[in-house]
Design a protein around this motif. Structure first.
Motif: not given
Lengths: 339, 339
Positions: A221-225
């Motif tokens: 999952t790519p970082s959502p931040i």
């Protein structure tokens, strides 16, 4: 330090002997080879940042004790790691020193560095000491981060909440009090101390990282931040993130956390100018999904959701109460707006 | 570089604009955040080393082109990694620059750095540019190594062979030719070039590492190889290894590889002095089991087995042919011995 050493200079002791003495500030198993060896955790990315500080440009005996210069240098580098989502592993310190520089000054600098580092279980892993006409401190810090928990500047998405992790303007106000100690007699001693301390002892916000990603993310999952630190000013951080990400922002001026003492002392306009452009508050400026933002602000004193990212590319400072007109922030015009 | 830029100074361009321009020397995916993110291989140790170079102390426009200053700075740091058994991942460059320093000079420095780095598939991963009264170059290099293939200074055992990976004295001789170009008219142009090049373009011996551990070692086997580089001189390296490991050494003076042109030019005694104390040859000085040493020397031109480690703690320079008396090397007396 022994009393006899108080006046001993770098020239009298010699750079190589000084380097040996400074090794007392480093873990014994890391020194004595051509390079230091560090263990990293499997699967983590290595994160690296570097800063050079020069006597008379970035610090000065007139305004900064060597301990404070050391603390600030360490804190600035750890803040860069925090802004990437990385926890520190260690730093190297390269010193250029004039012959007449007191050994005691250098040891106090190292004390300031290690005081800050030890708070985050971090150490000086290596260094170099050379002769130079001007005192120079070059620091490189390394950290490690989960590759999918990195905080990148270019990763903001439109419609995200913009969160700051703490007060802005305090460091600039503290600097003002240090430069002009006779100012602001109306401030309480406690307010004065808090502002000066914000300038002298900035706190890298490594404490925020464990709060950012509470549920374990699946590995790919790519970082959502997205985000960065506000070391060059809050306005600069917002503008940098927006430019790198191809988004804009609407910032509600009343949501920016500013120490209450500031507008009382210098007025609301000047306080806002310090908050936006003063710099060196070393807070994190984050863009993240609203649900994560709400949880984060809930857990962090003095943090605030100050706005949202937008598809249109400009950064607007807006006023829900319509007291102030909307202002468009820009790298070029920012400062002038507030004169 | 464009012609129009030839005279442009740091003051005219500004540090931030210069930093952006220098990013052309870095991989695009590494710049633009608070810190650089690097991938390390699982199970490897991180190895870190740092050096500070100051104008007028470590380099000078009078004797060193900016390209050569850059090459030497990169090579010295990569040599420290090689001396630990580590392959490089990247370096950071912190620059302090006076306002009047030409931008073209800085770009030529970076060209020299990247010329050396690219030869070893390595890159500049980050940096900082600040104003300073004196040009200062602070480099931190990181590499990675198998934990059980590290080369430590303190790991030598009595009865090991001592190997040097190449010629000694060449760099010091090259410096002499640069400082006094009218000297040594008897040297062939080719010999002159070779010696000067040894000084200006030292080669970090990263090529040696794949030859050191041919069979894969079981994971928990400690490294059988001790050593360091000879950047501070061959005698210093041998003494440092012996002191750190609690061993001594017997070195056969006739086995030390010295360029043939040196004794012809300055006599055998002076050539030996340069070989032992000249420094900056950036070869590896290794202590290892005799069978590994034989294999290594077999594969490396100009390398040599120069002696053995001993249980008694002194370091002796001996002469199998009895022309010279045995000499005990020491940190304090070393130099005087050879005057």
């Amino acid at each position: 330090m022994k009393d006899l050493d108080a006046e001993l200079s770098v020239r009298q002791l010699g750079e190589q002997s000084l380097l040996k003495r400074l090794q007392a500030f480093c873990p014994a198993d890391l020194v004595g080879d051509d390079a230091a060896v560090l263990l990293t955790q499997p699967g983590k990315s290595l994160v690296v940042t570097t800063d050079v500080l020069v006597d008379g440009v970035h610090f000065s005996d007139r305004t900064t004790s060597p301990e404070d210069a050391g603390w600030r240098a360490a804190a600035a580098n750890l803040s860069d790691l925090a802004a990437m989502g990385a926890t520190p592993i260690g730093i190297t310190v390269g010193l250029g020193l004039p012959g007449e520089r007191a050994i005691a000054w250098v040891e106090r600098l190292y004390q300031g560095l290690t005081d800050c580092l030890s708070r985050y279980n971090t150490v000086i892993v290596g260094g170099d000491v050379v002769r130079s006409p001007v005192t120079t401190v070059a620091i490189t810090a390394f950290g490690q981060a989960d590759p999918n928990r990195l905080i990148r500047r270019a990763a903001a998405q439109p419609g995200q909440a913009i969160v700051v992790t703490g007060m802005h303007g305090a460091s600039r106000a503290g600097l003002e009090l240090l430069l002009h100690p006779d100012q602001a007699q109306d401030l309480t001693p406690s307010d004065r101390d808090t502002l000066i301390r914000a300038h002298q002892h900035p706190i890298p916000r490594l404490d925020v990282l464990p709060l950012l990603f509470p549920p374990p993310l699946p590995p790919s999952t790519p970082s959502p931040i997205a985000g960065m630190d506000s070391s060059d000013g809050l306005a600069d951080a917002i503008l940098q993130i927006c430019r790198a990400s191809g988004v804009g922002a609407r910032i509600d001026r009343h949501q920016i956390p500013i120490p209450a003492a500031l507008p009382q002392w210098v007025g609301a306009k000047q306080a806002m100018k310090w908050a936006l452009y003063g710099g060196e508050d070393f807070e994190l400026v984050l863009c993240l999904p609203t649900d994560l933002a709400v949880k984060l602000v809930d857990q962090l004193d003095q943090s605030a959701m100050i706005g949202i990212t937008t598809t249109q590319p400009d950064v607007w400072l807006v006023d829900a109460s319509h007291t102030y007109p909307d202002e468009r922030l820009s790298f070029e015009q920012g400062f002038q707006h507030f004169h």
